[in-house]
Design a protein around this motif. Structure first.
Motif, PDB file in Angstrom:
ATOM      1  N   ALA A   1      23.266 -11.525   9.039  1.00  0.00           N
ATOM      2  CA  ALA A   1      23.419 -11.139   7.635  1.00  0.00           C
ATOM      3  C   ALA A   1      22.733 -12.115   6.691  1.00  0.00           C
ATOM      4  O   ALA A   1      22.056 -11.710   5.735  1.00  0.00           O
ATOM      5  CB  ALA A   1      24.901 -11.012   7.285  1.00  0.00           C
ATOM      6  N   GLU A   2      22.870 -13.405   6.963  1.00  0.00           N
ATOM      7  CA  GLU A   2      22.275 -14.404   6.071  1.00  0.00           C
ATOM      8  C   GLU A   2      20.744 -14.363   6.126  1.00  0.00           C
ATOM      9  O   GLU A   2      20.076 -14.449   5.106  1.00  0.00           O
ATOM     10  CB  GLU A   2      22.775 -15.796   6.451  1.00  0.00           C
ATOM     11  N   LYS A   3      20.193 -14.193   7.320  1.00  0.00           N
ATOM     12  CA  LYS A   3      18.738 -14.191   7.473  1.00  0.00           C
ATOM     13  C   LYS A   3      18.113 -12.893   6.974  1.00  0.00           C
ATOM     14  O   LYS A   3      16.953 -12.878   6.571  1.00  0.00           O
ATOM     15  CB  LYS A   3      18.349 -14.432   8.926  1.00  0.00           C
TER      16      LYS A   3
ATOM     17  N   LEU B   1       0.838  -1.204   0.000  1.00  0.00           N
ATOM     18  CA  LEU B   1       0.000   0.000   0.000  1.00  0.00           C
ATOM     19  C   LEU B   1       0.873   1.255   0.000  1.00  0.00           C
ATOM     20  O   LEU B   1       0.594   2.213  -0.739  1.00  0.00           O
ATOM     21  CB  LEU B   1      -0.942  -0.016   1.204  1.00  0.00           C
ATOM     22  N   GLU B   2       1.934   1.243   0.769  1.00  0.00           N
ATOM     23  CA  GLU B   2       2.841   2.397   0.793  1.00  0.00           C
ATOM     24  C   GLU B   2       3.568   2.549  -0.552  1.00  0.00           C
ATOM     25  O   GLU B   2       3.813   3.662  -1.009  1.00  0.00           O
ATOM     26  CB  GLU B   2       3.838   2.287   1.950  1.00  0.00           C
ATOM     27  N   LEU B   3       3.900   1.424  -1.184  1.00  0.00           N
ATOM     28  CA  LEU B   3       4.514   1.497  -2.520  1.00  0.00           C
ATOM     29  C   LEU B   3       3.532   2.122  -3.514  1.00  0.00           C
ATOM     30  O   LEU B   3       3.925   2.935  -4.352  1.00  0.00           O
ATOM     31  CB  LEU B   3       4.951   0.116  -2.992  1.00  0.00           C
ATOM     32  N   LEU B   4       2.273   1.744  -3.426  1.00  0.00           N
ATOM     33  CA  LEU B   4       1.257   2.322  -4.318  1.00  0.00           C
ATOM     34  C   LEU B   4       1.057   3.807  -4.053  1.00  0.00           C
ATOM     35  O   LEU B   4       0.626   4.545  -4.936  1.00  0.00           O
ATOM     36  CB  LEU B   4      -0.076   1.579  -4.163  1.00  0.00           C
ATOM     37  N   ARG B   5       1.384   4.234  -2.865  1.00  0.00           N
ATOM     38  CA  ARG B   5       1.297   5.665  -2.527  1.00  0.00           C
ATOM     39  C   ARG B   5       2.547   6.424  -2.974  1.00  0.00           C
ATOM     40  O   ARG B   5       2.673   7.620  -2.728  1.00  0.00           O
ATOM     41  CB  ARG B   5       1.093   5.833  -1.028  1.00  0.00           C
ATOM     42  N   GLY B   6       3.488   5.721  -3.620  1.00  0.00           N
ATOM     43  CA  GLY B   6       4.678   6.366  -4.165  1.00  0.00           C
ATOM     44  C   GLY B   6       5.817   6.532  -3.177  1.00  0.00           C
ATOM     45  O   GLY B   6       6.677   7.386  -3.366  1.00  0.00           O
ATOM     46  N   LYS B   7       5.860   5.731  -2.134  1.00  0.00           N
ATOM     47  CA  LYS B   7       6.865   5.889  -1.082  1.00  0.00           C
ATOM     48  C   LYS B   7       7.887   4.751  -1.099  1.00  0.00           C
ATOM     49  O   LYS B   7       8.178   4.144  -0.067  1.00  0.00           O
ATOM     50  CB  LYS B   7       6.177   5.961   0.274  1.00  0.00           C
ATOM     51  N   ALA B   8       8.466   4.466  -2.254  1.00  0.00           N
ATOM     52  CA  ALA B   8       9.407   3.349  -2.389  1.00  0.00           C
ATOM     53  C   ALA B   8      10.636   3.534  -1.503  1.00  0.00           C
ATOM     54  O   ALA B   8      11.079   2.585  -0.832  1.00  0.00           O
ATOM     55  CB  ALA B   8       9.818   3.166  -3.843  1.00  0.00           C
ATOM     56  N   SER B   9      11.207   4.725  -1.472  1.00  0.00           N
ATOM     57  CA  SER B   9      12.405   4.968  -0.653  1.00  0.00           C
ATOM     58  C   SER B   9      12.084   4.832   0.830  1.00  0.00           C
ATOM     59  O   SER B   9      12.873   4.280   1.608  1.00  0.00           O
ATOM     60  CB  SER B   9      12.956   6.368  -0.930  1.00  0.00           C
ATOM     61  N   TRP B  10      10.922   5.308   1.212  1.00  0.00           N
ATOM     62  CA  TRP B  10      10.488   5.209   2.605  1.00  0.00           C
ATOM     63  C   TRP B  10      10.318   3.747   2.996  1.00  0.00           C
ATOM     64  O   TRP B  10      10.731   3.333   4.078  1.00  0.00           O
ATOM     65  CB  TRP B  10       9.173   5.983   2.757  1.00  0.00           C
ATOM     66  N   VAL B  11       9.706   2.960   2.127  1.00  0.00           N
ATOM     67  CA  VAL B  11       9.517   1.527   2.406  1.00  0.00           C
ATOM     68  C   VAL B  11      10.878   0.833   2.526  1.00  0.00           C
ATOM     69  O   VAL B  11      11.092   0.021   3.434  1.00  0.00           O
ATOM     70  CB  VAL B  11       8.647   0.863   1.316  1.00  0.00           C
ATOM     71  N   ALA B  12      11.805   1.145   1.629  1.00  0.00           N
ATOM     72  CA  ALA B  12      13.137   0.531   1.667  1.00  0.00           C
ATOM     73  C   ALA B  12      13.840   0.856   2.982  1.00  0.00           C
ATOM     74  O   ALA B  12      14.428  -0.030   3.631  1.00  0.00           O
ATOM     75  CB  ALA B  12      13.969   1.014   0.487  1.00  0.00           C
ATOM     76  N   ALA B  13      13.758   2.112   3.396  1.00  0.00           N
ATOM     77  CA  ALA B  13      14.393   2.507   4.663  1.00  0.00           C
ATOM     78  C   ALA B  13      13.746   1.781   5.843  1.00  0.00           C
ATOM     79  O   ALA B  13      14.448   1.325   6.760  1.00  0.00           O
ATOM     80  CB  ALA B  13      14.286   4.022   4.843  1.00  0.00           C
ATOM     81  N   GLY B  14      12.450   1.644   5.804  1.00  0.00           N
ATOM     82  CA  GLY B  14      11.743   0.952   6.891  1.00  0.00           C
ATOM     83  C   GLY B  14      12.109  -0.522   6.970  1.00  0.00           C
ATOM     84  O   GLY B  14      12.251  -1.079   8.068  1.00  0.00           O
ATOM     85  N   ILE B  15      12.290  -1.148   5.827  1.00  0.00           N
ATOM     86  CA  ILE B  15      12.656  -2.570   5.816  1.00  0.00           C
ATOM     87  C   ILE B  15      14.050  -2.755   6.400  1.00  0.00           C
ATOM     88  O   ILE B  15      14.281  -3.636   7.230  1.00  0.00           O
ATOM     89  CB  ILE B  15      12.562  -3.136   4.383  1.00  0.00           C
ATOM     90  N   ARG B  16      14.978  -1.921   6.010  1.00  0.00           N
ATOM     91  CA  ARG B  16      16.347  -2.017   6.554  1.00  0.00           C
ATOM     92  C   ARG B  16      16.346  -1.761   8.072  1.00  0.00           C
ATOM     93  O   ARG B  16      17.001  -2.482   8.831  1.00  0.00           O
ATOM     94  CB  ARG B  16      17.259  -1.014   5.875  1.00  0.00           C
ATOM     95  N   ARG B  17      15.621  -0.722   8.471  1.00  0.00           N
ATOM     96  CA  ARG B  17      15.555  -0.377   9.894  1.00  0.00           C
ATOM     97  C   ARG B  17      14.957  -1.533  10.693  1.00  0.00           C
ATOM     98  O   ARG B  17      15.454  -1.883  11.771  1.00  0.00           O
ATOM     99  CB  ARG B  17      14.723   0.891  10.078  1.00  0.00           C
ATOM    100  N   SER B  18      13.919  -2.142  10.149  1.00  0.00           N
ATOM    101  CA  SER B  18      13.272  -3.254  10.841  1.00  0.00           C
ATOM    102  C   SER B  18      14.232  -4.432  11.001  1.00  0.00           C
ATOM    103  O   SER B  18      14.292  -5.057  12.061  1.00  0.00           O
ATOM    104  CB  SER B  18      12.020  -3.681  10.067  1.00  0.00           C
ATOM    105  N   ALA B  19      14.994  -4.729   9.952  1.00  0.00           N
ATOM    106  CA  ALA B  19      15.967  -5.830  10.023  1.00  0.00           C
ATOM    107  C   ALA B  19      17.048  -5.525  11.047  1.00  0.00           C
ATOM    108  O   ALA B  19      17.471  -6.414  11.806  1.00  0.00           O
ATOM    109  CB  ALA B  19      16.582  -6.079   8.649  1.00  0.00           C
ATOM    110  N   THR B  20      17.482  -4.278  11.103  1.00  0.00           N
ATOM    111  CA  THR B  20      18.523  -3.884  12.059  1.00  0.00           C
ATOM    112  C   THR B  20      17.996  -3.951  13.489  1.00  0.00           C
ATOM    113  O   THR B  20      18.662  -4.486  14.390  1.00  0.00           O
ATOM    114  CB  THR B  20      19.026  -2.463  11.746  1.00  0.00           C
ATOM    115  N   LEU B  21      16.783  -3.422  13.709  1.00  0.00           N
ATOM    116  CA  LEU B  21      16.206  -3.423  15.058  1.00  0.00           C
ATOM    117  C   LEU B  21      15.925  -4.840  15.560  1.00  0.00           C
ATOM    118  O   LEU B  21      15.949  -5.082  16.763  1.00  0.00           O
ATOM    119  CB  LEU B  21      14.920  -2.593  15.087  1.00  0.00           C
ATOM    120  N   ARG B  22      15.667  -5.757  14.655  1.00  0.00           N
ATOM    121  CA  ARG B  22      15.428  -7.149  15.046  1.00  0.00           C
ATOM    122  C   ARG B  22      16.742  -7.899  15.298  1.00  0.00           C
ATOM    123  O   ARG B  22      16.721  -9.038  15.760  1.00  0.00           O
ATOM    124  CB  ARG B  22      14.639  -7.877  13.965  1.00  0.00           C
ATOM    125  N   GLY B  23      17.862  -7.259  14.943  1.00  0.00           N
ATOM    126  CA  GLY B  23      19.170  -7.889  15.155  1.00  0.00           C
ATOM    127  C   GLY B  23      19.355  -9.128  14.290  1.00  0.00           C
ATOM    128  O   GLY B  23      20.002 -10.093  14.714  1.00  0.00           O
TER     129      GLY B  23
END
Length: 182
Positions: free
Chosen positions: A53-55, A28-50
């Motif tokens: 690298a492989e997972k 839904l956020e991608l359809l709203r034109g927020k591709a960079s925002w979604v990418a940043a959120g995915i990276r942040r989520s992976a980092t916060l979950r600790g």
């Protein structure tokens, strides 16, 4: 979308309901034109979950893809203009127009020849050929005839006078037999 699903599977392994919910929210956020925002959120989520690298690799691949193509992922603008955003439509058109005709064994195409064939196939497939041909003929007439006259007006042509049937017979060729020399 496949990248987003793979990232969801990395974040929620074996949890289909959570994956589905996560994917829907991010698409839904991608359809709203927020591709960079979604990418940043995915990276942040992976980092916060600790995540190791492989997972987290599917999440990073998704973020990389979204950032790489973010200049082209303006789905909000495409939807507002009424354009289709499904790549399947584009891929199907490419297969129909290009691959089915141009990908023949042993075929070699010049750039101008290939472009001409593709344009004609596109006109034919869209049922616009008749309208195009009318336009093409008018442009050819303007370029090859009208442009040679003042004010682009070609003078009316006068039909030659009709010949009478009698005159046609007289002016026709006659077979002449040469008499044998005496």
């Amino acid at each position: 979308m496949q990248y987003v699903w793979k990232a969801a599977q990395a974040f929620f392994p074996g949890q289909e309901r959570e994956q589905d919910s996560w994917v829907r929210a991010h698409l839904l956020e991608l359809l709203r034109g927020k591709a960079s925002w979604v990418a940043a959120g995915i990276r942040r989520s992976a980092t916060l979950r600790g995540m190791e690298a492989e997972k987290r690799q599917p999440a990073d691949e998704c973020a990389d893809y979204l950032l790489k193509y973010s200049p082209y992922l303006h789905y909000d603008q495409a939807l507002a203009a009424g354009f289709p955003i499904a790549t399947g439509v584009v891929e199907g058109a490419c297969r129909h127009l290009v691959q089915d005709r141009m990908n023949l064994t042993g075929a070699r195409w010049s750039l101008s020849g290939a472009e001409a064939v593709l344009r004609l196939r596109a006109l034919r497939s869209s049922n616009d050929f008749d309208a195009y041909w009318t336009f093409h003929e008018s442009q050819e007439y303007a370029r090859n005839h009208a442009s040679h006259y003042a004010n682009q007006r070609v003078p009316e042509t006068v039909a030659p006078p009709a010949r009478s049937a009698r005159r046609n017979r007289k002016s026709g060729l006659k077979i002449v037999k040469k008499k044998a020399e005496e």
